[in-house]
Design a protein around this motif. Structure first.
Motif, mmCIF file in Angstrom:
data_model
loop_
_atom_site.group_PDB
_atom_site.id
_atom_site.type_symbol
_atom_site.label_atom_id
_atom_site.label_comp_id
_atom_site.label_asym_id
_atom_site.label_seq_id
_atom_site.Cartn_x
_atom_site.Cartn_y
_atom_site.Cartn_z
ATOM 1 N N GLY A 14 0.833 -1.196 0.000
ATOM 2 C CA GLY A 14 0.000 0.000 0.000
ATOM 3 C C GLY A 14 0.869 1.248 0.000
ATOM 4 O O GLY A 14 2.075 1.190 0.245
ATOM 5 N N LEU A 15 0.244 2.375 -0.308
ATOM 6 C CA LEU A 15 0.999 3.626 -0.438
ATOM 7 C C LEU A 15 0.285 4.773 0.266
ATOM 8 O O LEU A 15 -0.943 4.845 0.269
ATOM 9 N N CYS A 380 15.099 -3.551 -7.517
ATOM 10 C CA CYS A 380 15.175 -2.937 -6.198
ATOM 11 C C CYS A 380 14.123 -3.485 -5.258
ATOM 12 O O CYS A 380 14.245 -3.361 -4.052
ATOM 13 N N GLY A 381 13.060 -4.077 -5.804
ATOM 14 C CA GLY A 381 12.058 -4.705 -4.956
ATOM 15 C C GLY A 381 11.042 -3.751 -4.368
ATOM 16 O O GLY A 381 10.232 -4.134 -3.533
ATOM 17 N N ARG A 382 11.090 -2.501 -4.786
ATOM 18 C CA ARG A 382 10.115 -1.556 -4.245
ATOM 19 C C ARG A 382 8.695 -1.937 -4.634
ATOM 20 O O ARG A 382 7.750 -1.713 -3.881
ATOM 21 N N CYS A 383 8.568 -2.483 -5.838
ATOM 22 C CA CYS A 383 7.246 -2.898 -6.301
ATOM 23 C C CYS A 383 6.664 -3.963 -5.381
ATOM 24 O O CYS A 383 5.488 -3.929 -5.030
ATOM 25 N N ALA A 384 7.538 -4.899 -4.975
ATOM 26 C CA ALA A 384 7.061 -5.969 -4.099
ATOM 27 C C ALA A 384 6.690 -5.418 -2.729
ATOM 28 O O ALA A 384 5.734 -5.876 -2.107
ATOM 29 N N ASP A 385 7.433 -4.404 -2.277
ATOM 30 C CA ASP A 385 7.104 -3.776 -0.993
ATOM 31 C C ASP A 385 5.742 -3.105 -1.050
ATOM 32 O O ASP A 385 5.003 -3.083 -0.079
ATOM 33 N N ALA A 386 5.437 -2.523 -2.206
ATOM 34 C CA ALA A 386 4.212 -1.728 -2.324
ATOM 35 C C ALA A 386 2.992 -2.576 -2.658
ATOM 36 O O ALA A 386 1.865 -2.142 -2.480
#
Lengths: 566, 347
Positions: A14-15, A380-386
């Motif tokens: 989520g963001l 970077c994996g930011r997509c997976a974090d979000a």
């Protein structure tokens, strides 16, 4: 009654997005002036398109049904105002494809004359649920949070999954959109009537009413209305502002810690989720007898002069809403239907408002910049974090790009809700969601192709089997025939009868000889002799006898020789 | 009026590759400054030389691949690789070794696999290891830290040594350089000297080698900045430092005279630089959270093993490269459980 304490839960990812909601709440709600023409699409919902009941030249009144549902998952559409049907033809509609679709075009007469309205049911509590359900269906109500699924279908739960919890979605998590917020602020009582109707129809015991905490006024108004109505089965719950809390799955997770099983619906875990605007429309249809012919639309963004919320008749051209919001500013570059995260862009404002149109975002190049060229993924994996579905978008992207559909499905492609969180945070500006839509479409196409190929294969195999069967039958017949023919050759006929049975020619000869002999005997019995044989000399008589004998012998020989020559 | 159309989301994107790289470069600066402070101008010269070489190689590769040069050079990833390499190699490394190393990193480790995002190995570490195994003498000739350095070189003297190989009058390599703390520690331990005895030498500070421990502090600070900015996540550095610390403490507890204490491993050599700037290189590391924990912990373990029983004193580069190889497999087996799916994922 005070606010109850309710435990909240968290979904993955989520963001926190800048919510940009205040702009459109500065001015009060306003009606959009009646347009000259209303363009009413026949399909404003998921499912089968509605079937027109009117023809060009017909005069229709406000609230008249223009097209009836076709099939179970379908919804009717109604005339939003009185006037004349001037066309039933393909028109541009708000759809990501930009394609045209069939619409009923009404030239309005400005009189706003109501037609035969539906019977109001203020005493819906006494009415048979099936009638209420039919009313909701006839009023053309669809899910107004954006998905536009026919509401009556969701209100008819199966026996195997009884609904115990009703979830009302007042989260409105997309930035910029405020129409639900405003509706909750101004129409709380009617929304609660709708919630009560839904609860009765599905037999839910309780209702969790989730509203993001960036809407304090809405929370207050709804809570007030709940207290006033004495609906102690409703819990109004302020949830943290975190995109996409308004997603059905995410909202249910936040409120109940339950996850809807992958590929399933909330009913599977005994829940039903409806948007506040849907509840409002249901109340209007049931209590007031008003079909769904208008809705609240947020018109906002730096691209319009006076961002605000408008109540628009379904079928009103988008351009009319923009005009009422002060018209475009010079900075406008994009026109988006829905919010910035999941909405789609329009090429033109010459499309009508539909039942699913909740927001028109006229954006400038800062709000909705062109993303520029995508750089390579740096993992970077930011997509997976979000990702609120806890997927691995970068892996899915990799396989989607390689068109390895099997692999991308293995990474749970179909659990992607296309919320846009991954694309939003990607430092390489890769349009990830676009890749996933592509992979889904390709997978569906492939599945369809596979089904078609499977059918073709089955057809082909059936054809082969039929050919084989016919061939086998033909051969069997021939063999039988041959066997039947071969039988008499093996053993010689031991009697005339047997011989006759076997050979019609011989039988005919035998029969002829027999007839001749009988005739002769008959004549002899009567003492009649053929004249040509009367008074024969001995030598003559002998010659005749020899001839007779020879004839008999010849005939037998002929038959025999013919047989042997076969 | 006609509008442009694109697919959602339509929001202003908060991140970019260039921003990410620049943040990492920024975060590297305190540690790099400390390295310059303690080990002389040579570090700065190496940083400049490496950066120029990296950009030139990147541009050359893009020209050869017939791709636009500017957007790729402008993402600053090559500069970052160069800077990481430069702070890892000795201050007076001959210029051609720096050029060779960086060219190898950019052309052979990065661009030959397809450029940024496609390299399976960390380019800076691969280059470091290439030079270490090929030119062990040059690659282990370290200057003493400033407080122990009797013959500090000026900027010009450093440049002269690097570019011409000519040492200032009256100096030779043996007087100018000394073993790194890690080298000194493990060489003497191999000679069965007692730890307590070794630690009386002036080489040691409070935790690790003098000077080194301070450079480590500043790399740690930069790392915390990256964590704060969410450029990196805590998983890799914490698991790497944690596993190294725990296993080092365990062995130290078992034999206090043969195995250095835990903090020694953290604050000596390239541990902190490695934990925050090398192992966290997103391209070559694990991407799943569980995978990152395993990846980091494995690097910590390997660092300890290679330092304690291996042939090379510092081990971060080797450990990182070894785990780079394992990263895709670890990722595959540590996929998170997707929303609405039963159980704890595919294990």
């Amino acid at each position: 009654m005070s606010k109850q304490k309710h435990t909240l839960y968290r979904f993955h990812g989520g963001l926190h997005l800048p919510d940009n909601k205040s702009q459109s709440l500065k001015l009060p709600l306003e009606q959009v002036a009646l347009p000259k023409q209303l363009i009413i699409p026949l399909q404003q919902h998921i499912g089968e398109s509605a079937e027109p009941l009117v023809k060009v030249g017909d005069h229709v009144l406000k609230g008249d049904m223009l097209a009836k549902p076709q099939g179970y998952v379908s919804a009717p559409v109604h005339a939003s105002s009185s006037g004349t049907v001037v066309a039933i033809e393909a028109q541009p509609i708000p759809h990501p494809s930009g394609l045209r679709a069939d619409c009923v075009v009404i030239e309005t007469d400005g009189k706003e004359t109501w037609g035969n309205q539906l019977e109001p049911m203020p005493d819906y509590r006494e009415v048979d649920p099936s009638l209420v359900r039919e009313r909701i269906r006839n009023a053309g109500i669809v899910g107004m949070g954006g998905a536009a699924f026919p509401a009556s279908v969701k209100l008819t739960p199966g026996q195997e999954n009884p609904i115990h919890t009703l979830i009302i979605n007042g989260a409105e998590c997309e930035p910029y959109i405020t129409c639900d917020d405003l509706l909750m602020q101004t129409q709380a009582e009617k929304i609660l009537l709708g919630v009560d109707i839904i609860r009765r129809l599905v037999g839910a015991e309780r209702c969790l009413f989730g509203i993001e905490d960036n809407k304090p006024k809405a929370i207050e108004q709804i809570q007030l209305a709940v207290n006033e109505a004495g609906f102690d089965w409703i819990s109004v719950i302020a949830i943290p502002t975190l995109y996409p809390s308004g997603g059905e799955k995410q909202l249910i997770k936040v409120l109940t810690d339950q996850e809807i099983p992958s590929g399933s619906i909330p009913a599977k875990i005994g829940m039903l989720c409806h948007n506040v605007t849907t509840a409002f429309a249901i109340a209007e249809a049931v209590v007031d007898g008003k079909p769904l012919i208008s809705r609240y639309v947020t018109v906002t963004g730096n691209g319009v002069r006076q961002p605000r919320n408008l109540e628009a008749l379904i079928g009103t051209p988008v351009a009319a809403l923009i005009a009422q919001a002060g018209g475009y500013t010079d900075q406008v570059t994009k026109l988006i239907v829905g919010g910035p995260m999941m909405g789609f862009t329009l090429t033109t404002d010459q499309v009508p408002v539909t039942k699913a149109t909740n927001c028109l975002l006229a954006a400038d190049s800062h709000e909705a910049p062109d993303p520029g060229p995508a750089l390579p993924c740096i993992r970077c994996g930011r997509c997976a974090d979000a990702c609120p579905a806890n997927l691995l978008p970068q892996q899915m992207y990799w396989y989607a790009r390689a068109k390895d559909l099997e692999k991308v499905q293995e990474y749970n492609l179909f659990d992607c809700i296309e919320c846009g969180c991954c694309s939003h945070v990607c430092p390489s500006h890769i349009p990830l969601v676009q890749y996933f839509r592509f992979a889904k479409t390709e997978s569906w196409a492939q599945e369809k192709e596979q089904r078609a190929a499977e059918r073709a294969r089955q057809r082909h195999e059936a054809q082969l089997a039929r050919k084989e069967r016919l061939e086998a039958e033909r051969k069997a017949k021939l063999r039988k025939k041959k066997e039947a023919l071969k039988k008499p050759v093996r053993k010689q006929p031991d009697s005339d009868v047997a011989g006759a049975e076997a050979d019609p020619k011989k039988a005919a000869i035998a029969a002829a000889l027999k007839r001749a002999a009988e005739k002769k005997a008959k004549l002899a019995e009567q003492g009649i002799a053929p004249k040509n044989q009367a008074n024969l000399s001995d030598s003559q008589q002998k010659a005749i006898d020899r001839a007779d004998q020879r004839r008999t012998e010849n005939q037998t020989d002929a038959v025999t020789s013919e047989k042997q020559g076969e | 009026m006609r509008f442009t159309t694109i697919t959602s989301p339509h929001s202003d994107r908060p991140n970019s590759v260039r921003k990410t790289m620049l943040l990492v470069i920024l975060a590297l600066m305190p540690g790099a400054a400390a390295m310059i402070w303690f080990f002389g101008w040579g570090i700065l010269i190496n940083m400049l030389l490496a950066s120029v070489t990296a950009v030139a190689c990147e541009a050359l590769a893009m020209r050869l691949r017939k791709r636009p040069v500017l957007p790729v050079v402008g993402d600053f990833s090559a500069v970052l690789t160069a800077l990481l390499f430069a702070v890892a190699v000795p201050p007076l490394l001959p210029w051609w070794l720096t050029v060779l190393g960086v060219a190898f990193a950019i052309l052979m480790v990065k661009q030959i696999y397809g450029g940024l995002g496609y390299n399976p190995f960390n380019p800076a570490m691969a280059a470091y290891v290439l030079l270490l195994v090929s030119y062990p003498v040059q690659m282990t000739s370290w200057l003493p830290p400033a407080m122990l350095n009797e013959y500090p070189l000026t900027f010009l003297q450093s440049a002269s040594v690097i570019f011409t190989g000519a040492l200032p009058d009256g100096l030779d390599w043996d007087t100018l350089t000394m073993a790194t703390p890690l080298d000194a520690m493990f060489t003497q331990l191999d000679q069965s000297r007692m730890l307590s005895e070794i630690l009386t030498q002036p080489l040691w500070g409070d935790f690790g080698g003098r000077g080194w421990e301070w450079a480590g502090n500043w790399f740690l600070l930069g790392g915390l900045f990256l964590l704060y900015k969410r450029v990196i996540s805590w998983h890799i550095p914490v698991s790497m430092l944690g596993s190294l610390l725990v296993i080092a403490m365990l062995f130290h507890f078992l034999d206090q005279e043969a195995y250095p204490f835990g903090m020694f491993h953290i604050f000596t050599g390239g541990t902190l630089l490695g934990a925050f700037f090398i192992a966290t290189d997103p391209v070559s590391a694990c991407t799943t959270r569980k995978g990152q924990l395993l990846y980091g912990a494995s690097i910590g373990l390997l660092v300890f093993i290679i330092r304690t029983w291996g042939g090379y004193p510092d081990a971060v580069a080797f450990a990182v490269l070894l785990m780079n190889m394992a990263a895709p497999t670890i990722d595959y087996y540590t996929q998170p459980r997707a929303f609405g799916h039963p159980g704890a994922g595919r294990d």
